[in-house]
Write an enzyme that holds these catalytic residues in place. Structure first.
Site, PDB file in Angstrom:
ATOM      1  N   ASN A  10       0.859  -1.192   0.000  1.00 30.11           N
ATOM      2  CA  ASN A  10       0.000   0.000   0.000  1.00 30.11           C
ATOM      3  C   ASN A  10       0.892   1.238   0.000  1.00 30.11           C
ATOM      4  OD1 ASN A  10      -1.846   2.016   0.455  1.00 30.11           O
ATOM      5  ND2 ASN A  10      -2.268   1.441   2.588  1.00 30.11           N
ATOM      6  N   LYS A  12      -0.051   4.254  -0.276  1.00 31.68           N
ATOM      7  CA  LYS A  12      -0.765   5.412   0.307  1.00 31.68           C
ATOM      8  C   LYS A  12      -0.641   6.618  -0.623  1.00 31.68           C
ATOM      9  CE  LYS A  12       0.376   3.573   4.798  1.00 31.68           C
ATOM     10  NZ  LYS A  12       0.159   3.726   6.217  1.00 31.68           N
ATOM     11  N   HIS A  96      -9.549   1.229   5.018  1.00 35.01           N
ATOM     12  CA  HIS A  96      -8.251   1.450   5.678  1.00 35.01           C
ATOM     13  C   HIS A  96      -8.461   2.380   6.877  1.00 35.01           C
ATOM     14  CE1 HIS A  96      -4.130   2.648   6.434  1.00 35.01           C
ATOM     15  NE2 HIS A  96      -3.763   1.577   5.745  1.00 35.01           N
ATOM     16  N   GLU A  98      -6.825   4.759   8.006  1.00 29.73           N
ATOM     17  CA  GLU A  98      -6.599   6.191   7.770  1.00 29.73           C
ATOM     18  C   GLU A  98      -7.879   6.853   7.254  1.00 29.73           C
ATOM     19  OE1 GLU A  98      -3.050   5.694   5.413  1.00 29.73           O
ATOM     20  OE2 GLU A  98      -1.940   5.184   7.236  1.00 29.73           O
ATOM     21  N   GLU A 166      -5.357  -4.805  10.723  1.00 24.30           N
ATOM     22  CA  GLU A 166      -4.318  -3.784  10.847  1.00 24.30           C
ATOM     23  C   GLU A 166      -4.555  -2.977  12.121  1.00 24.30           C
ATOM     24  OE1 GLU A 166      -2.453  -2.728   6.867  1.00 24.30           O
ATOM     25  OE2 GLU A 166      -4.280  -1.558   6.968  1.00 24.30           O
ATOM     26  N   GLY A 172       2.419   2.423  10.557  1.00 25.02           N
ATOM     27  CA  GLY A 172       3.354   3.532  10.335  1.00 25.02           C
ATOM     28  C   GLY A 172       4.083   3.975  11.597  1.00 25.02           C
ATOM     29  N   SER A 212       3.483  -1.942  10.286  1.00 21.35           N
ATOM     30  CA  SER A 212       4.940  -1.928  10.474  1.00 21.35           C
ATOM     31  C   SER A 212       5.617  -3.260  10.122  1.00 21.35           C
ATOM     32  CB  SER A 212       5.298  -1.477  11.896  1.00 21.35           C
ATOM     33  OG  SER A 212       4.839  -0.156  12.110  1.00 21.35           O
TER      34      SER A 212
END
Ligand code: PEP
Length: 249
Positions: A10, A12, A96, A98, A166, A172, A212
């Site tokens: 991904n 992003k 996701h 985010e 996730e 991240g 990560s």
């Protein structure tokens, strides 16, 4: 039932045309096990999808990072599932964290998006995961079960769904879940699917881990019985002489 290992990258909201070409060229030159054993799916930003699809080796596939919840029309700034299908993009990431957190996408909205994308013939990487506060409150399983329930309520063809666990606190941050933490949640998710969807779906659905993941920590995670692959963010952007993804397998 054997579940084919899945590795998603991904990217992003990152990259320039030059960087994208460089990463694709690294991926194209890498030695990876055959696609009978491992499925590799790269997810660049929308604007780079045609370029990546055109330049990427044929045994790797591409995914969009999102799509609109229903048929396209007067929805400025959105990209519809129909458009992705028109460009022969086979996969899409939905839900996701985010987007869930920053753009306030609810469980129900994510479920609707998954259903619409599937109805148009896309395959979906559906993301779920708890925040640090939720983990510390002991509600991890309850949170991911509620997220999965909202998806499951609208999915009939599970063959086209990969579930990506996730944990938000691991995305991240460099704080990867331990193999035991990942296995515990994946196993609970599989039990949830068994009890609430069917034993067949529980046995065949790939549950991948994201947060990560790097070349250094992937092997131990991959050795867990219910970890069927990864969704990799930061590490998938690193163009190195040796293929990053190959060391993730
Ligand atoms: C992700 O964004 O899906 C992700 C897992 O990111 P990272 O690998 O950088 O934690």
């Amino acid at each position: 039932m054997g579940r084919k290992f899945f590795v998603g990258g991904n990217w992003k909201c990152n990259g320039t045309t030059e960087q994208v070409k460089k990463i694709v060229s690294t991926l194209n030159g890498g030695e990876v096990p055959s696609q009978d054993v491992v499925e590799v799916v790269i997810s660049p930003p929308f604007v780079f999808l045609p370029l990546v699809k055109e330049a990427l080796r044929p045994d790797f596939h591409v995914a969009a990072q999102n799509c609109w919840v229903k048929k396209g029309g007067a929805f400025t700034g959105e990209v519809s599932a129909e458009m992705l299908v028109n460009l022969s993009i086979p996969w899409v990431i939905i839900g996701h964290s985010e987007r869930r957190l920053m753009l306030k996408e609810s469980n129900e909205f994510v479920g609707d998006k998954v259903a619409y994308a599937l109805s148009q013939g896309l395959k979906v990487i559906a993301c779920i995961g708890e925040t640090l506060e939720q983990r510390e409150a002991g509600s991890t399983v309850e949170v991911v079960a509620a997220q999965t329930k909202a998806i499951a309520a609208k999915v009939s063809n599970w063959a086209d769904v990969v579930l990506a666990y996730e944990p938000v606190w691991a995305i991240g941050t460099g704080k990867v879940a331990t193999p035991a933490q990942a296995q515990e949640v994946h196993s609970e998710l599989r039990k949830w699917l068994q009890a609430n969807v069917s034993p067949e779906v529980a046995a065949s659905t790939r549950i991948i881990y994201g947060g990560s993941v790097t070349a250094a920590n992937c092997k131990e995670l991959a050795a867990q019985p219910d970890v069927d692959g990864f969704l990799v963010g930061g590490a998938s952007l690193k163009s190195r002489s040796s293929l990053t993804l190959s060391s993730l397998l």
